[in-house]
Write an enzyme that holds these catalytic residues in place. Sequence first.
Site, PDB file in Angstrom:
ATOM      1  N   SER A 134      19.770 -52.968  -9.592  1.00  0.00           N
ATOM      2  CA  SER A 134      19.096 -52.678 -10.307  1.00  0.00           C
ATOM      3  C   SER A 134      17.713 -53.109  -9.728  1.00  0.00           C
ATOM      4  O   SER A 134      17.566 -52.147  -8.041  1.00  0.00           O
ATOM      5  CB  SER A 134      18.744 -53.949 -11.319  1.00  0.00           C
ATOM      6  OG  SER A 134      17.387 -52.724 -12.299  1.00  0.00           O
ATOM      7  N   ASP A 237      18.643 -44.239 -18.438  1.00  0.00           N
ATOM      8  CA  ASP A 237      18.305 -44.583 -17.654  1.00  0.00           C
ATOM      9  C   ASP A 237      16.443 -43.887 -17.510  1.00  0.00           C
ATOM     10  O   ASP A 237      16.650 -42.981 -16.108  1.00  0.00           O
ATOM     11  CB  ASP A 237      18.947 -45.495 -16.251  1.00  0.00           C
ATOM     12  CG  ASP A 237      18.391 -46.799 -15.761  1.00  0.00           C
ATOM     13  OD1 ASP A 237      17.324 -46.551 -15.900  1.00  0.00           O
ATOM     14  OD2 ASP A 237      18.643 -47.317 -14.817  1.00  0.00           O
ATOM     15  N   HIS A 268      21.029 -48.197 -19.062  1.00  0.00           N
ATOM     16  CA  HIS A 268      20.720 -48.846 -17.773  1.00  0.00           C
ATOM     17  C   HIS A 268      20.913 -50.580 -17.882  1.00  0.00           C
ATOM     18  O   HIS A 268      20.692 -51.378 -18.797  1.00  0.00           O
ATOM     19  CB  HIS A 268      18.988 -49.260 -17.709  1.00  0.00           C
ATOM     20  CG  HIS A 268      18.819 -50.441 -16.081  1.00  0.00           C
ATOM     21  ND1 HIS A 268      18.230 -49.723 -15.214  1.00  0.00           N
ATOM     22  CD2 HIS A 268      18.458 -52.050 -16.323  1.00  0.00           C
ATOM     23  CE1 HIS A 268      18.131 -50.851 -14.489  1.00  0.00           C
ATOM     24  NE2 HIS A 268      18.169 -51.584 -14.554  1.00  0.00           N
TER      25      HIS A 268
END
Length: 313
Positions: A134, A237, A268
């Site tokens: 991320s 996501d 996510h």
Amino acid sequence: MAMAEKGDAAAMAALGQPPLDVKQTELQYPAEDGSKVRAKLFQPLNPPKGGSPLIVMYHGGGICLGNPEGEELTCQNFVQAFGAVCVSVTYRLAPNFRFPHAPKDAWDALQWAAANAKLWGADPSVGFVVGGTSAGANLTFVLVHLARDEKLSPPLTGQYLAIPLLLPNGKVPEKYSPYAISYEQNKNSPILPVAAIDMFMCGYQPDIDDGVLYATFNHPKGHKDLPPTYFQIDGMDPLRDEGLIYERVLNREFRVKTKLNVYPGLPHGHWVFFPFLKSSEKFRKEQVDGMGWLLGKEPDFTKVMLKAIAAVA
């Protein structure tokens, strides 16, 4: 913030003691301004005869949350699958330390790891990979370009990008905009809706025009001469399409070798927040397989933990 801290504590309790054949050491690296920043080192007690590759991992959390424990299970698995030396590093977090503290800290950490590889028993000539999840993948994205341009020695041999934050929504080049629909399509997705991304970015306050330290998709020197890249991308996501677009750009336009795994219909960080799903176990297996692809090594799965553990992503 309180929920995140509670989640971190629960994740640490779930992790328990490290595997008996993995040495785990608390470290600090020096930032450019003299500050000391946390890192955790993971080493094999019985290194492979061919040498231990070096892997540096950066945790997620929107640059506002997280710690080295966020990549602890990942690092343990890489040690056990490949006999690698793996270091999980943090960076100073927003909003107390806003942009560009995080990428500058991350660059200091990568140079520190390169300088200490031999001391830790690693041999970067058999593999030197940087990776992240991320927001940590955003830092990884920045670092591979810095390493290329600043001629990091020893050089990187691979990068690993999990659910990466790569391109500000308002800075998608026009020719790719028809393919960038996931911000709208997944704006209310669980775990990381667009409102949460906006909240994190409000805390971090990056310069969305900075193509070197943040929006590196638009790097002024492009993406030539980058190392092979492995992607893991979640289908539900908002960040999905920037990862898919970047994989295509690297492979088709810059002839960089890429490998891609996509998890359709999953939000996510699904393996972190829903560790009971079969797809979470699949993610962990493919994560190790993907690192094996980057290293040119067959993983030893006999001691790898594929049951994901809940933590803050």
